[in-house]
Scaffold this motif. Structure first.
Motif, PDB file in Angstrom:
ATOM      1  N   ARG A 245       6.283  41.051  35.587  1.00 54.17           N
ATOM      2  CA  ARG A 245       6.549  41.520  34.229  1.00 54.17           C
ATOM      3  C   ARG A 245       5.837  42.850  34.059  1.00 54.17           C
ATOM      4  NH1 ARG A 245       8.640  39.253  29.729  1.00 54.17           N
ATOM      5  NH2 ARG A 245       8.064  40.172  27.722  1.00 54.17           N
ATOM      6  N   LEU A 246       6.601  43.917  33.795  1.00 57.91           N
ATOM      7  CA  LEU A 246       6.061  45.267  33.743  1.00 57.91           C
ATOM      8  C   LEU A 246       6.302  45.885  32.369  1.00 57.91           C
ATOM      9  CD1 LEU A 246       7.487  46.553  37.145  1.00 57.91           C
ATOM     10  CD2 LEU A 246       5.249  45.516  36.755  1.00 57.91           C
ATOM     11  N   ARG A 247       5.436  46.768  31.974  1.00 58.30           N
ATOM     12  CA  ARG A 247       5.641  47.585  30.775  1.00 58.30           C
ATOM     13  C   ARG A 247       5.863  49.023  31.235  1.00 58.30           C
ATOM     14  NH1 ARG A 247       2.660  45.886  25.589  1.00 58.30           N
ATOM     15  NH2 ARG A 247       4.307  44.333  25.899  1.00 58.30           N
ATOM     16  N   LEU A 248       7.069  49.529  31.011  1.00 57.67           N
ATOM     17  CA  LEU A 248       7.482  50.815  31.556  1.00 57.67           C
ATOM     18  C   LEU A 248       7.789  51.806  30.439  1.00 57.67           C
ATOM     19  CD1 LEU A 248       9.945  49.482  34.297  1.00 57.67           C
ATOM     20  CD2 LEU A 248       7.507  49.982  34.548  1.00 57.67           C
ATOM     21  N   SER A 249       7.773  53.074  30.801  1.00 57.93           N
ATOM     22  CA  SER A 249       8.174  54.137  29.869  1.00 57.93           C
ATOM     23  C   SER A 249       8.910  55.210  30.661  1.00 57.93           C
ATOM     24  CB  SER A 249       6.954  54.746  29.172  1.00 57.93           C
ATOM     25  OG  SER A 249       6.074  55.337  30.108  1.00 57.93           O
ATOM     26  N   TRP A 250       9.863  55.849  30.008  1.00 55.63           N
ATOM     27  CA  TRP A 250      10.646  56.903  30.642  1.00 55.63           C
ATOM     28  C   TRP A 250       9.858  58.205  30.658  1.00 55.63           C
ATOM     29  CZ3 TRP A 250      15.242  56.697  33.205  1.00 55.63           C
ATOM     30  CH2 TRP A 250      15.959  55.495  33.117  1.00 55.63           C
ATOM     31  N   GLN A 251       9.882  58.865  31.816  1.00 59.84           N
ATOM     32  CA  GLN A 251       9.175  60.134  31.945  1.00 59.84           C
ATOM     33  C   GLN A 251       9.908  61.255  31.208  1.00 59.84           C
ATOM     34  OE1 GLN A 251       9.038  61.974  35.927  1.00 59.84           O
ATOM     35  NE2 GLN A 251       6.849  62.288  35.612  1.00 59.84           N
ATOM     36  N   ASN A 252      11.217  61.297  31.341  1.00 59.85           N
ATOM     37  CA  ASN A 252      12.029  62.328  30.717  1.00 59.85           C
ATOM     38  C   ASN A 252      12.715  61.752  29.479  1.00 59.85           C
ATOM     39  OD1 ASN A 252      13.664  64.448  30.012  1.00 59.85           O
ATOM     40  ND2 ASN A 252      14.551  64.735  32.050  1.00 59.85           N
ATOM     41  N   GLN A 253      12.191  62.079  28.312  1.00 57.40           N
ATOM     42  CA  GLN A 253      12.726  61.502  27.078  1.00 57.40           C
ATOM     43  C   GLN A 253      14.072  62.088  26.684  1.00 57.40           C
ATOM     44  OE1 GLN A 253       9.866  61.649  23.905  1.00 57.40           O
ATOM     45  NE2 GLN A 253       8.192  60.841  25.142  1.00 57.40           N
ATOM     46  N   THR A 254      14.320  63.337  27.055  1.00 59.31           N
ATOM     47  CA  THR A 254      15.562  63.982  26.626  1.00 59.31           C
ATOM     48  C   THR A 254      16.787  63.372  27.288  1.00 59.31           C
ATOM     49  OG1 THR A 254      15.254  65.673  28.336  1.00 59.31           O
ATOM     50  CG2 THR A 254      14.391  66.145  26.128  1.00 59.31           C
ATOM     51  N   ASN A 255      16.652  62.941  28.547  1.00 60.52           N
ATOM     52  CA  ASN A 255      17.786  62.370  29.277  1.00 60.52           C
ATOM     53  C   ASN A 255      17.668  60.853  29.423  1.00 60.52           C
ATOM     54  OD1 ASN A 255      18.946  64.921  29.682  1.00 60.52           O
ATOM     55  ND2 ASN A 255      17.667  65.273  31.496  1.00 60.52           N
ATOM     56  N   MET A 256      16.911  60.230  28.535  1.00 60.57           N
ATOM     57  CA  MET A 256      16.709  58.782  28.625  1.00 60.57           C
ATOM     58  C   MET A 256      17.999  58.055  28.241  1.00 60.57           C
ATOM     59  SD  MET A 256      13.852  56.492  26.648  1.00 60.57           S
ATOM     60  CE  MET A 256      14.697  56.639  25.075  1.00 60.57           C
ATOM     61  N   PRO A 257      18.488  57.135  29.087  1.00 61.29           N
ATOM     62  CA  PRO A 257      19.722  56.409  28.762  1.00 61.29           C
ATOM     63  C   PRO A 257      19.476  55.334  27.702  1.00 61.29           C
ATOM     64  CG  PRO A 257      18.813  55.596  30.815  1.00 61.29           C
ATOM     65  CD  PRO A 257      17.949  56.752  30.402  1.00 61.29           C
ATOM     66  N   VAL A 258      20.551  54.869  27.095  1.00 60.31           N
ATOM     67  CA  VAL A 258      20.469  53.775  26.127  1.00 60.31           C
ATOM     68  C   VAL A 258      20.359  52.459  26.896  1.00 60.31           C
ATOM     69  CG1 VAL A 258      21.657  52.551  24.279  1.00 60.31           C
ATOM     70  CG2 VAL A 258      21.791  55.051  24.415  1.00 60.31           C
ATOM     71  N   MET A 259      19.313  51.700  26.619  1.00 55.73           N
ATOM     72  CA  MET A 259      19.082  50.424  27.296  1.00 55.73           C
ATOM     73  C   MET A 259      19.118  49.298  26.269  1.00 55.73           C
ATOM     74  SD  MET A 259      15.933  51.514  29.844  1.00 55.73           S
ATOM     75  CE  MET A 259      16.226  50.209  31.027  1.00 55.73           C
ATOM     76  N   LYS A 260      19.496  48.110  26.731  1.00 53.16           N
ATOM     77  CA  LYS A 260      19.538  46.943  25.861  1.00 53.16           C
ATOM     78  C   LYS A 260      18.943  45.746  26.582  1.00 53.16           C
ATOM     79  CE  LYS A 260      23.569  48.286  23.097  1.00 53.16           C
ATOM     80  NZ  LYS A 260      24.890  47.852  22.569  1.00 53.16           N
ATOM     81  N   GLN A 261      18.414  44.827  25.784  1.00 56.03           N
ATOM     82  CA  GLN A 261      17.841  43.610  26.352  1.00 56.03           C
ATOM     83  C   GLN A 261      18.911  42.822  27.091  1.00 56.03           C
ATOM     84  OE1 GLN A 261      16.429  40.590  23.611  1.00 56.03           O
ATOM     85  NE2 GLN A 261      14.716  40.089  24.942  1.00 56.03           N
ATOM     86  N   GLY A 262      18.530  42.287  28.245  1.00 56.28           N
ATOM     87  CA  GLY A 262      19.447  41.495  29.048  1.00 56.28           C
ATOM     88  C   GLY A 262      20.184  42.276  30.100  1.00 56.28           C
ATOM     89  N   GLU A 263      20.163  43.615  30.035  1.00 54.03           N
ATOM     90  CA  GLU A 263      20.853  44.422  31.038  1.00 54.03           C
ATOM     91  C   GLU A 263      20.076  44.426  32.350  1.00 54.03           C
ATOM     92  OE1 GLU A 263      23.171  47.734  28.277  1.00 54.03           O
ATOM     93  OE2 GLU A 263      21.265  48.256  29.259  1.00 54.03           O
ATOM     94  N   ARG A 264      20.810  44.517  33.444  1.00 54.62           N
ATOM     95  CA  ARG A 264      20.212  44.555  34.776  1.00 54.62           C
ATOM     96  C   ARG A 264      20.223  46.008  35.274  1.00 54.62           C
ATOM     97  NH1 ARG A 264      18.630  40.954  38.439  1.00 54.62           N
ATOM     98  NH2 ARG A 264      18.821  41.418  40.667  1.00 54.62           N
ATOM     99  N   TRP A 265      19.043  46.487  35.716  1.00 57.88           N
ATOM    100  CA  TRP A 265      18.890  47.883  36.102  1.00 57.88           C
ATOM    101  C   TRP A 265      18.207  47.994  37.465  1.00 57.88           C
ATOM    102  CZ3 TRP A 265      19.647  52.679  33.409  1.00 57.88           C
ATOM    103  CH2 TRP A 265      20.287  52.547  32.176  1.00 57.88           C
ATOM    104  N   GLN A 266      18.480  49.106  38.113  1.00 54.55           N
ATOM    105  CA  GLN A 266      17.720  49.520  39.300  1.00 54.55           C
ATOM    106  C   GLN A 266      16.982  50.798  38.928  1.00 54.55           C
ATOM    107  OE1 GLN A 266      19.478  49.517  43.367  1.00 54.55           O
ATOM    108  NE2 GLN A 266      18.944  51.699  43.413  1.00 54.55           N
ATOM    109  N   LEU A 267      15.654  50.760  38.999  1.00 55.07           N
ATOM    110  CA  LEU A 267      14.825  51.859  38.516  1.00 55.07           C
ATOM    111  C   LEU A 267      13.917  52.398  39.607  1.00 55.07           C
ATOM    112  CD1 LEU A 267      13.640  50.243  35.142  1.00 55.07           C
ATOM    113  CD2 LEU A 267      15.566  51.803  35.459  1.00 55.07           C
ATOM    114  N   GLN A 268      13.663  53.694  39.552  1.00 54.11           N
ATOM    115  CA  GLN A 268      12.643  54.326  40.392  1.00 54.11           C
ATOM    116  C   GLN A 268      11.407  54.538  39.526  1.00 54.11           C
ATOM    117  OE1 GLN A 268      16.000  55.797  40.508  1.00 54.11           O
ATOM    118  NE2 GLN A 268      16.204  54.222  42.103  1.00 54.11           N
ATOM    119  N   VAL A 269      10.297  53.940  39.924  1.00 51.08           N
ATOM    120  CA  VAL A 269       9.098  53.948  39.083  1.00 51.08           C
ATOM    121  C   VAL A 269       7.850  54.252  39.906  1.00 51.08           C
ATOM    122  CG1 VAL A 269      10.076  52.279  37.453  1.00 51.08           C
ATOM    123  CG2 VAL A 269       8.716  51.471  39.374  1.00 51.08           C
ATOM    124  N   ARG A 270       6.819  54.680  39.212  1.00 45.56           N
ATOM    125  CA  ARG A 270       5.463  54.753  39.762  1.00 45.56           C
ATOM    126  C   ARG A 270       4.639  53.687  39.047  1.00 45.56           C
ATOM    127  NH1 ARG A 270       6.322  60.291  38.982  1.00 45.56           N
ATOM    128  NH2 ARG A 270       4.966  60.251  37.142  1.00 45.56           N
TER     129      ARG A 270
END
Length: 783
Positions: free
Chosen positions: A115-140
């Motif tokens: 269970r992770l708490r994440l934030s987008w680095q680039n706010q201007t190009n941040m996509p719309v996300m919704k609960q329950g969606e399945r994503w593949q993310l590149q993170v640090r």
């Protein structure tokens, strides 16, 4: 059952009693061996304690192993999983919770649920996300971390209570599947509809908090109103709301049962409809701790009622408490867990103690109403007094308007009906919040010194309640005297203090002092920034204020709680080293709240005195001497930082005691010029310039150009954020101090650092290790 539940609960709570895992494991081993012996000697309680301790140990070990996975790869890593938090598409919010199912790298692939708490680095190009969606993310990824101070918000403890295994920054991602057909997706759809229906309502934030436990729509002023008015549980669905929903379902099930007539299975309809209604409401709230407790307790009570089994209320509470801990032992690190169970325990105790309405046919109408109001008043008084120890650390309340919000959600598919329900809920909140406005600014902060009075008031209230005054007058009198004299200074100490009562203040700077008083330096853990408290005689001067952001500031979240914990409602002085936001952004807030007697800065500010070379002033037994900059400027940058020496002294004389040098963010050139101006400068405690950056702490500065003995501080204080993106402090700079035998004290590793000074004696307290050490604190060696 009572013995077993109590034993398991004690074992589960042992996580709070043993801080280091090696010691904890040793205890577990000894306890398990002892439990086997006790089994044959019929000491069954220890068996259950061992079971609870083993469950707690398993939860702690599992949590730490998952946290260690965030150290696998310091570079970007690919994760696959599901968005687990509600997101408001109409408000830019980069922060969200994410549950992984897989970790991917070119050389390995690991199936793991984190269970992770994440934030987008680039706010201007941040996509719309919704609960329950399945994503593949590149993170640090990083382990859970936060600031550790003597008071204020403990982010690391909250992460444990919520089961957060790591934090991270998202650099990119792609949606793999929508969540439309999942339960989480359905909850997001209901939330999206509620957003549309409440878009024009003035209490939208409160309605969404009541309906979904969503707090993102509440602004800073809303939180202040909730805190000051005691209605803090408006921010989320509480256990009372679940109880109301279950009662509504029970009533509806009873109506259905009557419609089905003699059908044998219809007898179960009230039970199942009630539990289903409560379960749906708890699901909408995201199954928070209060809703879990309420749902579990309601289930136990309804089952006992259905099978005609009578249990006392404390037995039901103990069973639910134990089961809740067994399901999630780390929940005990969440404030909501204790607020929820403490409130229910107080209500149960009040009922046992006679706080209830007993109605008889002989009573007149006015007597019945007076009896009801009397019982309600006594119950509220019981909650107020007996919840004081819990509310000393946290605050709580509830809203009676939740059923209307539930109805609005139930009818969300019927637009017109849903709009009517939301409108009614909004209207019913208006008078409540209007009355609450009267309490704005009325929040009473209790200092640490008042803590014993809080506990004593609660304890004495219980004793007076349970022990009649006529029969136990002597015992209660003795206990009252013990409470009054507890931790009071001895008479001889009071006499000694009276002899040194003629302390000078900032308005009377050169009065002679008979005895030098101990003083204290607190380097607060403020992340990237600076805030240093200098205190004596329970009064304080602040050097720098830390940073601020749109939702808050260091001044509000760190400095204010620390000062008010000490019972200080004002500042004697405020010094701003320079104008950068990480040093001076909280100045306006602190001036408004704490009204300093005097203010100094190295740039031109209205109401501030100059903080330039040559300025000197006395404050109690401490003498302040400004060494840099040579003049004030329009806007003070790093090279213009106000450098101040603090040392005990009276008038023009300086005692040969411990000295402190506050340096702000001076750079190499400023250090060179200051070394020429002050060749004899050699403080005992040095604030490392510019957070340990390579631009400062030059060899020339530390060696004082070789004219005299080099600068030889005993302690080097550095204020720096953990995992900061600038790589501060510089390893070369740190090694430069270590090679000189200086004790390196960094807030990134130690949290708040406090130095208690008495003459030449210095006692160092590191809050991360010495005061708030815990098994879940990240180890320094892993950073």
């Amino acid at each position: 059952m009572n013995t077993s539940a109590a034993g398991v609960a004690i074992g589960l709570l042992s996580l709070h009693l043993w801080l280091a895992l090696p010691t904890y494991h040793g205890f577990i081993t000894a306890l398990m061996i002892g439990s086997v012996v006790c089994f044959y000697s019929k000491w069954r309680l220890l068996i259950y304690i061992a079971i609870g301790a083993c469950l707690a140990n398993l939860a702690a070990t599992s949590y730490l192993k998952n946290v260690q996975l965030t150290f696998i790869e310091p570079r970007n890593i690919t994760i696959v999983g599901e968005v687990s938090s509600l997101l408001n598409r109409k408000k830019l919010d980069t922060l969200f919770d994410f549950v992984t199912s897989e970790l991917r790298q070119p050389d390995f692939r690991l199936s793991k649920k984190l269970r992770l708490r994440l934030s987008w680095q680039n706010q201007t190009n941040m996509p719309v996300m919704k609960q329950g969606e399945r994503w593949q993310l590149q993170v640090r990824l990083r382990p859970p971390h936060g600031r550790v101070n003597s008071a204020g918000y403990d982010r690391e403890r909250q992460f444990v209570g919520k089961g957060i295994h790591g934090v991270g920054v998202v650099t990119g991602g792609v949606r793999l599947a929508s969540g439309q057909h999942s339960l989480a997706g359905l909850r997001q759809m209901a939330f999206d509809r509620a957003l549309e229906y409440t878009d024009e309502l003035n209490h939208q934030g409160y309605l969404l908090a009541l309906g979904f436990g969503f707090r993102g729509a509440l602004e800073a002023q809303d939180w202040g109103l909730l805190r000051d008015s005691g209605l803090a549980h408006l921010m989320a669905i509480s256990g009372l709301h679940i109880g109301l929903a279950i009662m509504l379902g029970w009533w509806g099930g009873g109506v259905l049962r009557n419609l089905f007539g003699d059908w044998p299975h219809a007898i179960w309809l009230p039970l199942w409809v009630g539990l289903t209604t409560g379960g749906v409401y708890a699901w909408l709230a995201g199954f928070t701790l209060p809703t879990q407790r309420a749902l579990l307790m309601s289930s136990v009570v309804l089952l006992l009622l259905r099978f005609r089994v009578v249990w006392p209320s404390w037995q039901v509470l103990l069973l639910v408490f134990t089961v809740s801990l067994a399901l999630d032992p780390l929940a005990s690190y969440n404030a909501g867990f204790w607020l929820s169970f403490a409130a229910v325990a107080v209500i149960a105790m009040a009922h046992v103690g006679g706080v209830r309405f007993e109605e008889s046919s002989e009573m007149k109408l006015h007597q019945r109403w007076l009896g009801k109001w009397r019982a309600l008043l006594l119950l509220q008084l019981s909650l107020l007094v007996l919840m004081l120890p819990v509310q000393w650390l946290w605050f709580g309340g509830f809203s009676p308007w939740a059923p209307l919000v539930l109805a609005a959600i139930v009818f969300s598919s019927v637009e017109q009906l849903a709009m009517v329900c939301w409108q009614m809920a909004n209207m019913t909140l208006s008078p409540v919040l209007w009355i609450a406005e009267w309490a704005r600014g009325g929040w009473w902060v209790l200092a640490d010194s008042a803590g014993r009075w809080v506990l004593a008031a609660s304890a004495m209230s219980v004793l007076l309640w349970l022990l009649p005054l006529r029969r136990f007058a002597a015992l209660l009198t003795v206990l009252s005297m013990v409470v009054m004299l507890w931790n009071q200074p001895a008479v001889i100490q009071g006499t000694q203090m009276a002899e040194t009562d003629d302390k000078p203040t900032s308005h009377d700077p050169f009065v002679s002092i008979k005895n030098r008083e101990p003083w204290q330096i607190d380097l607060l853990d403020v992340g990237h920034g600076l805030a240093v408290l200098i205190s004596t005689q329970n009064r304080s001067v602040l050097y720098d204020t830390g940073n601020r952001w749109p939702e808050g500031s260091i001044a509000h979240s760190v400095i204010e709680p620390v000062l008010k914990q000490r019972g200080q409602t004002s500042l004697d002085g405020l010094i701003l080293s320079h104008a950068d936001s990480d040093h001076a952004a909280g100045a306006d807030y602190l001036v408004e709240v704490f009204d300093p007697d005097w203010k100094r800065s190295s740039d031109f500010r209205e109401g501030y005195q100059a903080c330039v070379r040559g300025e000197k002033w006395q404050w109690y037994s401490l003498r302040f001497r400004v060494l840099w900059p040579p003049k004030q400027v329009a806007r003070a940058a790093n090279p213009h930082s106000c450098v101040v020496e603090v040392k005990q002294g009276v008038g023009g004389s300086m005692a040969n005691d411990t000295s402190l040098l506050l340096t702000g963010d001076i750079d190499a050139i400023s250090e060179l010029l200051l070394a020429r101006l002050e060749p004899n400068l050699s403080p005992d405690i040095l604030l490392v310039p510019h957070h340990g950056s390579r631009s400062s702490s030059t060899v020339t500065w530390l060696d004082q150009m070789g004219w005299f003995d080099r600068m030889d501080p005993k302690y080097a204080l550095v204020s720096v954020a953990r995992f900061n993106p600038w790589g501060l402090p510089s390893s070369d700079v740190q090694q430069r101090y270590l090679d000189r035998g200086v004790n390196w004290l960094s807030t990134a590793e130690l949290g708040q650092v406090s130095l208690h000074i008495n003459g030449e004696e210095v006692d160092v307290v590191r809050y991360r290790q010495d005061r708030k050490a815990a098994w879940f604190r990240p180890a320094t060696s892993q950073e």
